[in-house]
Design a protein around this motif. Sequence first.
Motif, PDB file in Angstrom:
ATOM      1  N   ILE A 239      -4.720 -65.920 165.215  1.00  0.00           N
ATOM      2  CA  ILE A 239      -4.003 -65.326 164.097  1.00  0.00           C
ATOM      3  C   ILE A 239      -2.561 -65.835 164.050  1.00  0.00           C
ATOM      4  O   ILE A 239      -2.008 -66.069 162.988  1.00  0.00           O
ATOM      5  N   HIS A 240      -1.967 -66.080 165.226  1.00  0.00           N
ATOM      6  CA  HIS A 240      -0.588 -66.567 165.265  1.00  0.00           C
ATOM      7  C   HIS A 240      -0.494 -68.008 164.767  1.00  0.00           C
ATOM      8  O   HIS A 240       0.439 -68.346 164.032  1.00  0.00           O
ATOM      9  N   LYS A 241      -1.458 -68.833 165.153  1.00  0.00           N
ATOM     10  CA  LYS A 241      -1.462 -70.214 164.662  1.00  0.00           C
ATOM     11  C   LYS A 241      -1.664 -70.241 163.151  1.00  0.00           C
ATOM     12  O   LYS A 241      -1.020 -71.006 162.439  1.00  0.00           O
ATOM     13  N   LEU A 242      -2.562 -69.378 162.680  1.00  0.00           N
ATOM     14  CA  LEU A 242      -2.817 -69.300 161.251  1.00  0.00           C
ATOM     15  C   LEU A 242      -1.562 -68.856 160.504  1.00  0.00           C
ATOM     16  O   LEU A 242      -1.204 -69.419 159.469  1.00  0.00           O
ATOM     17  N   ALA A 243      -0.851 -67.878 161.032  1.00  0.00           N
ATOM     18  CA  ALA A 243       0.381 -67.402 160.397  1.00  0.00           C
ATOM     19  C   ALA A 243       1.437 -68.500 160.372  1.00  0.00           C
ATOM     20  O   ALA A 243       2.148 -68.674 159.381  1.00  0.00           O
ATOM     21  N   ARG A 244       1.552 -69.264 161.446  1.00  0.00           N
ATOM     22  CA  ARG A 244       2.526 -70.355 161.499  1.00  0.00           C
ATOM     23  C   ARG A 244       2.181 -71.423 160.453  1.00  0.00           C
ATOM     24  O   ARG A 244       3.069 -71.929 159.761  1.00  0.00           O
ATOM     25  N   ILE A 245       0.893 -71.738 160.313  1.00  0.00           N
ATOM     26  CA  ILE A 245       0.469 -72.711 159.300  1.00  0.00           C
ATOM     27  C   ILE A 245       0.801 -72.191 157.908  1.00  0.00           C
ATOM     28  O   ILE A 245       1.319 -72.920 157.061  1.00  0.00           O
ATOM     29  N   MET A 246       0.534 -70.906 157.696  1.00  0.00           N
ATOM     30  CA  MET A 246       0.854 -70.304 156.394  1.00  0.00           C
ATOM     31  C   MET A 246       2.355 -70.362 156.137  1.00  0.00           C
ATOM     32  O   MET A 246       2.798 -70.714 155.038  1.00  0.00           O
ATOM     33  N   ALA A 247       3.148 -70.026 157.141  1.00  0.00           N
ATOM     34  CA  ALA A 247       4.600 -70.019 156.986  1.00  0.00           C
ATOM     35  C   ALA A 247       5.118 -71.427 156.709  1.00  0.00           C
ATOM     36  O   ALA A 247       5.959 -71.627 155.833  1.00  0.00           O
ATOM     37  N   ASP A 248       4.631 -72.404 157.442  1.00  0.00           N
ATOM     38  CA  ASP A 248       5.055 -73.792 157.218  1.00  0.00           C
ATOM     39  C   ASP A 248       4.698 -74.245 155.812  1.00  0.00           C
ATOM     40  O   ASP A 248       5.493 -74.907 155.140  1.00  0.00           O
ATOM     41  N   SER A 249       3.521 -73.882 155.363  1.00  0.00           N
ATOM     42  CA  SER A 249       3.098 -74.243 154.009  1.00  0.00           C
ATOM     43  C   SER A 249       3.979 -73.568 152.974  1.00  0.00           C
ATOM     44  O   SER A 249       4.418 -74.193 152.003  1.00  0.00           O
TER      45      SER A 249
END
Length: 184
Positions: free
Chosen positions: A147-157
Amino acid sequence: MAEEDLRLSEDKFSKAFHSSPDMIGIASIEQGRFVEINDAFVRIMEYSRKEVIGKTALDLDIWLDPKLRSEFIQTLELKGSINNYEIEYRNKSGKIITCTISAEPIVFNNEDCFVFVARDISEQKKSLEERAALNNLTNQLTASLTIHKLARIMADSCRQLIKHDAFMFDLYDESSGFYTSIYC
């Protein structure tokens, strides 16, 4: 009255035959020579009616595997009909077309023949294969991300799209009932 009924029946068959969006044809069982085809056959297979009538599918190199034609006829003779048999054909320009074909034996002009209906399912099959590949990719990505990796990807996007330096996400886990705040 019987002649009028016969004429009406022939007229109905002719209209259904020629107006169908599916390929319909009549071919002799013994030699496989086409005796009639509809407009959809002409359009999909890219042969003119003149190029097809009197020729066999083998003459036109339509069957990808000529042995399958023999198996098709044997199955038709053994079972009396064929329903939704999947086969690949080659049209005049060389494009491979996946079809489901159904066939029934008939007598046409005092000759044992079969009438067939072939539906081009190439696009549907391609769409299903693409959807399966996309689902597989999605499942692999989902399994590999926390979930943390997914959130980081979302934030970067989001940062690239919206041009902000920092984002904060609140994620809710339904199974545990907890919120997780992620600052990026």
